[in-house]
Design a protein around this motif. Structure first.
Motif: not given
Length: 268
Positions: A229-233, A252-262
Motif C-alpha cells: 500500500p506504499t503511496p506513489f510519492f 500538512r500535519t496529517k499528511l506529514m505525520s502519516q508519511t513519517w509513520d510509514i
C-alpha cells in the motif's frame, strides 16, 4: 579523520511568535515541521553536510518582514564564511532516506525544482513584477520554486544584490505581495534575479523532488497491489513538498505525520 565538507543545508524552521501570522496563513501548531527536520538531519549525516536550523529571524515583525524574505536577509548570519554550497530548504519538504545527494547532482549550478504545476499562477506571479525588471526578458518555462534551491559560491554577489533590492523596495514589494499581485513573495523576485544575472539553472528531475502531490494524484497507492500500500510519492519520488493545500496547518500535519509513520524505520 577526514575534513568535513563545506556544504550546508539551511533548513527554514521558524515558529512565529506573532499570532497574526498563524491566524492569517493557517499554519496550525507547526507540528508538521519536526517530520521534515528528521529527514534532513538524516540527509546531512548521510552526505557529510552540515545541518543549520534557521529558527530566529532578526525582525520579530513577521507580518511586515515575512519569513520568505528574512531567511535571505539572515542567511549569512547562520552560514559560516567558508561555505561552498548552501541548500535552502523549507520545513514543508521531506526527503527520502535514500534521496540523491543534491550537492553533487547540480555541480556548480543553481539547483531548483521547475514550477510546472500551475501555469496560470506562475505567469501572473512573474508578470506582477515585470515592470521592476525592464531589462529582463522573462522566460516563463524556467520559473522555479524558491522552497528548495541550491546556491553555489559564485551566486554570492547575486544574493547580496537580492538583499539590497528588498531593502530598497520593501514598501512596494509588501504592497504587491499583500494587495495587488498576491502571487508569491521572494520567489518571483529570485526568479528575475537568476535570469538577470544569467545564471544557469539545473532543474532537478521530477523524481528527485516533486511538488503539489495532490495535483499529480500521487498521494494514493496502487489498489491492485494488495500487499504493497506504499503511496506513489514515497515509492517513486525522492523529496516531497507538502504545499498547495487550502491550509498550511492541519492538512500538512496529517499528511506529514502519516508519511513519517510509514517511513520512519528507514531513518533509524
Amino acid at each position: 579523520m577526514s575534513e568535513p565538507n563545506k556544504n550546508y543545508v539551511y533548513w527554514i524552521g521558524v515558529i512565529p511568535t506573532d499570532d497574526r501570522v498563524s491566524k492569517r496563513f493557517k499554519y496550525g501548531d507547526y507540528e508538521w515541521m519536526k517530520y521534515s527536520k528528521y529527514t534532513w538531519e538524516h540527509f546531512c549525516k548521510r552526505t557529510g553536510s552540515t545541518f543549520i536550523h534557521y529558527d530566529k529571524p532578526s525582525d520579530p515583525d513577521m507580518m511586515r518582514n515575512k519569513i520568505n524574505w528574512q531567511r535571505w536577509l539572515d542567511i549569512f548570519k547562520y552560514i559560516p564564511d567558508d561555505w561552498e554550497s548552501i541548500m535552502l530548504v523549507d520545513a514543508s519538504i521531506m526527503t527520502k532516506w535514500d534521496s540523491p545527494n543534491y550537492f553533487s547532482i547540480s555541480p556548480e549550478d543553481f539547483g531548483a525544482i521547475r514550477a510546472n504545476d500551475n501555469w496560470g499562477w506562475t505567469y501572473k506571479s512573474a508578470m506582477g513584477y515585470a515592470d521592476m525588471f525592464p531589462d529582463v526578458t522573462f522566460s516563463h518555462k524556467d520559473y522555479f520554486l524558491a522552497g528548495m534551491v541550491m546556491l553555489r559560491r559564485k551566486h554570492l554577489q547575486m544574493i547580496l544584490d537580492f538583499q539590497k533590492f528588498f531593502h530598497d523596495n520593501q514598501d512596494e514589494l509588501l504592497l504587491r505581495e499583500d494587495t495587488t499581485v498576491l502571487k508569491g513573495r521572494d520567489q518571483p523576485i529570485l526568479n528575475y534575479f537568476i535570469q538577470k544575472f544569467q545564471h544557469k539553472v539545473h532543474f532537478w528531475d521530477i523524481t528527485d523532488a516533486v511538488n503539489h502531490l495532490y495535483r499529480r494524484e500521487i498521494l494514493g497507492s496502487n489498489w491492485q497491489l494488495k500487499t504493497d500500500p506504499t503511496p506513489f510519492f514515497i515509492k517513486y519520488f525522492s523529496s516531497w513538498a507538502f504545499s498547495g493545500f487550502s491550509d498550511r496547518g492541519d492538512t500538512r500535519t496529517k499528511l506529514m505525520s502519516q508519511t513519517w509513520d510509514i517511513i520512519k524505520h528507514n531513518y533509524e
